[in-house]
Design an enzyme around this catalytic site. Sequence first.
Site, PDB file in Angstrom:
ATOM      1  N   THR A 177     -24.416 -22.599   0.182  1.00 15.21           N
ATOM      2  CA  THR A 177     -23.946 -21.820   1.343  1.00 15.21           C
ATOM      3  C   THR A 177     -24.159 -22.669   2.593  1.00 15.21           C
ATOM      4  OG1 THR A 177     -26.090 -20.683   1.336  1.00 15.21           O
ATOM      5  CG2 THR A 177     -24.242 -19.536   0.314  1.00 15.21           C
TER       6      THR A 177
ATOM      7  N   LYS B  60     -29.884 -23.509  -5.044  1.00 15.03           N
ATOM      8  CA  LYS B  60     -29.410 -23.483  -3.671  1.00 15.03           C
ATOM      9  C   LYS B  60     -30.462 -22.779  -2.830  1.00 15.03           C
ATOM     10  CE  LYS B  60     -27.638 -20.553  -1.524  1.00 15.03           C
ATOM     11  NZ  LYS B  60     -28.178 -19.638  -0.445  1.00 15.03           N
TER      12      LYS B  60
ATOM     13  N   THR C 225     -34.258 -16.876   0.172  1.00 17.34           N
ATOM     14  CA  THR C 225     -32.842 -16.718  -0.169  1.00 17.34           C
ATOM     15  C   THR C 225     -32.450 -17.910  -1.023  1.00 17.34           C
ATOM     16  OG1 THR C 225     -32.511 -15.684   1.979  1.00 17.34           O
ATOM     17  CG2 THR C 225     -30.545 -16.238   0.750  1.00 17.34           C
TER      18      THR C 225
END
Length: 373
Positions: free
Chosen positions: A119, A145, A156
């Site tokens: 992202t 990620k 996250t």
Amino acid sequence: MTSLPLAILGFVTVIVMLILIMTKKASPLVALIAVPVVTGIIACFFIADAETGVVDFITNFKSLGGMITGAKGIGSVAATGVIGQTLNVAVIEQGMPELCAAAAHTAAGSDAAAHAIMTTDTVKKELAVETVIGGKTVRMGGIAKGSGMIHPNMGTMLCFLTTDCAISSEMIKSALLETVQASFNRISVDGDTSTNDTCCVLANGLAGNPVITEKGPDYDAFVEALRALCVELAKKMASDGEGATHLITCTVTGAGSEQSAETVAKSVIGSALTKAAIFGADANWGRVLCAMGYSGEDFNPDKVDVAFQSQAGSVQVCAKGRGLDFDEDLAKRVLTEHDVTIAITMGEGDSSCTCWGCDLTYEYVKINGDYRT
């Protein structure tokens, strides 16, 4: 859904369970299982957001599992992104056939997957290791990620690990939990813990080693390799923190316990002032001691030594809790390197821990100031 209806629903759930148990109209086990299930179903029927979320999850899960294996319910769902946004399941379903048709057990396939889950990441996180277990070569690899909203426990982040080791589900779960605690739970980018995290490991047993069903030398060898893999992936996340220009490694030695060392190290890598000082290549060691002080751990500051280290050299800035005269130019060169270590000696015992973080930059604020818009 607002917090008030949720609170009311939760209150009603508890009251109904207590009534059923106290009046003996239902056994405690039945009440504790049935009532939450019923209220959950009610919530999904009458609350738009909850209904959409549950249905989307089930649809997504069945769609992927069916296309890959031909069987419903086989698969795993993982997601990160803007909190509270509804998944566009139609788009996901439309892309599934092409996605599954392109799946390949090749290096190129792994590379494509590693890039696909990025992202705000600026580089892919992909790694593989091998070891010998039971006389057989065992391999394991992972893609991950994670760049922002990273803070223990986990952040996250998504991490998908695979291995050809023959190991029972009980043992691989134990190994993963043990490994995550010493890797992904020891990094921090910005102090924000996420609502969405996934770290999973899949094993096919094709290595041909004797199946690991209990703890012992083979289990230890598996954990050692898995930990090495996950630590490197975790460091890649910290190094690629949003807007980061430095990877910060904080090593704490001489602590009274490993838990104490971990708490102190986490406090230091999470300190906004320390992170800002590293960004500016400023050897402001007082901020390190400050972060140690508010960590909640008991220690004698008069025993603490602090040094800054990198490929450019090492400069000790604090000894026995007191500042030292040091070469500011050398300190500047040390802290200008990408990889910087804050080495702390506590003088309280013989335990140690290492945690990883990054500096705090103008770019981090820019990225998160308009993340959604």
